[in-house]
Design an enzyme around this catalytic site. Sequence first.
Site, PDB file in Angstrom:
ATOM      1  N   LYS A 146       0.866  -1.182   0.000  1.00 12.86           N
ATOM      2  CA  LYS A 146       0.000   0.000   0.000  1.00 12.86           C
ATOM      3  C   LYS A 146       0.895   1.220   0.000  1.00 12.86           C
ATOM      4  O   LYS A 146       2.011   1.187   0.526  1.00 12.86           O
ATOM      5  CB  LYS A 146      -0.899   0.020   1.243  1.00 12.86           C
ATOM      6  CG  LYS A 146      -2.195   0.765   1.050  1.00 12.86           C
ATOM      7  CD  LYS A 146      -3.192  -0.063   0.263  1.00 12.86           C
ATOM      8  CE  LYS A 146      -4.576   0.541   0.284  1.00 12.86           C
ATOM      9  NZ  LYS A 146      -5.576  -0.358  -0.302  1.00 12.86           N
ATOM     10  N   GLY A 147       0.395   2.291  -0.562  1.00 11.42           N
ATOM     11  CA  GLY A 147       1.193   3.503  -0.579  1.00 11.42           C
ATOM     12  C   GLY A 147       0.326   4.724  -0.694  1.00 11.42           C
ATOM     13  O   GLY A 147      -0.904   4.639  -0.740  1.00 11.42           O
TER      14      GLY A 147
END
Length: 430
Positions: A120-121
């Site tokens: 995730k980012g």
Amino acid sequence: MPSTSTHHDETADDPSEPESALQTARRQLQHAADHLDIDPSVVERLKHPKKVHEVTVPIERENGDVEVYTGYRAQHDSVRGPFKGGLRYHPEVTREECVGLGMWMTWKCAVMDIPFGGAKGGIAVNPKDLTEDEKEQLTRRFTDEIRSVIGPTTDIPAPDMGTDPQTMAWLMDAYSMQEDETIPGVVTGKPPIVGGSKGRDAAPGRSVAIITREAIDYYDKDIKETSVAVQGFGSVGSNAAKLLDSWGANVVAVSDVNGGVYDANGLDTHAIPSHHEEPEAVMTHEAPETLTNDELLELDVDVVIPAAIGNVLTEANADDVMADIIIEGANGPTTSTASAIFAERDVPVIPDILANAGGVTVSYFEWLQDINRRAWSLERVNDELETEMLEAWQDVRNEFETRDVTWRDAAYIVALSRIAEAHETRGLWP
């Protein structure tokens, strides 16, 4: 790079502090591990991300000012395949949140038996404060900063809060320009004209509807006599509500950020614009009654679907929820304390990592289409999604019935057993 969130774990039991995504993910991991005979060292490894990348993203605003934002990419686990997960643009994006959401992606891919790991980012920014050109500039600069750690066989981003297919098109273009070849498989959730998949936008809502239908059947209800309330009328909530409506369910309430509308006889969900079609338009729809988002969750209905944001079902309202079944459309809408209360009350909660996994499933289909340079029809996408969701439902149902655990534990047991087996088979690099 191990997580540095020990202090936060120690405060997890403080009821005045809301539990973070990372705390919840770790707690759920341990809960599932307690039901399985697996190597404790594998569980310990899974409590930490493999890597977390933090980058500085400067852009020149249209007024000439240079503004600097912080971006993250948390890569949790890749034992079963490339890292996979969304990119969000939101003011409250943090390192810890990305790590926790990346862990959830690992479980989600494993419960669906998709050959991806979790990541995730995002960037800590309010996208509403940016012009379209500034958002494009931010995306291209961020892509350049993380270019060395993403790729079609290493880490494949996708849209999330504050990002959309256009954002993914910019990311794909920026990456491809630097690599000197068109590489559509570096991201999913793109517009179909540049390698995106038909049906991708609607997929999370479609999977929520499919799992809701199966849960209704499992608990011996007739879908045509089942009342449903949906919190959130964005991509997930609107698609789920409209599909359930078309299958004969009685969708009596829907809401957006401003509140909701209620009609005991059923709403015409197809006449209500989704957030994408017309932001915050739910309250403009004519209905006998309006209600708040909190009131919607406490309606006396057969099924309630929280499909807006996380942490809406809490210790404060869990005893007031009157629905017979809860289907998690959003990521993490139920706190650990609320989950325990629902378990005690025998209210089934079908977890997010199963219910809304249509998004990552169709992302996998998109990735396959990109690698093979061959597009699928919408009918094929929806047929394959239906098949994958029913197989995952059956796998989770088997654990639910065999082990006498909650639906959430059953889903985590399915996921963790697959991840642990892969870790034990591959071994540990000395």
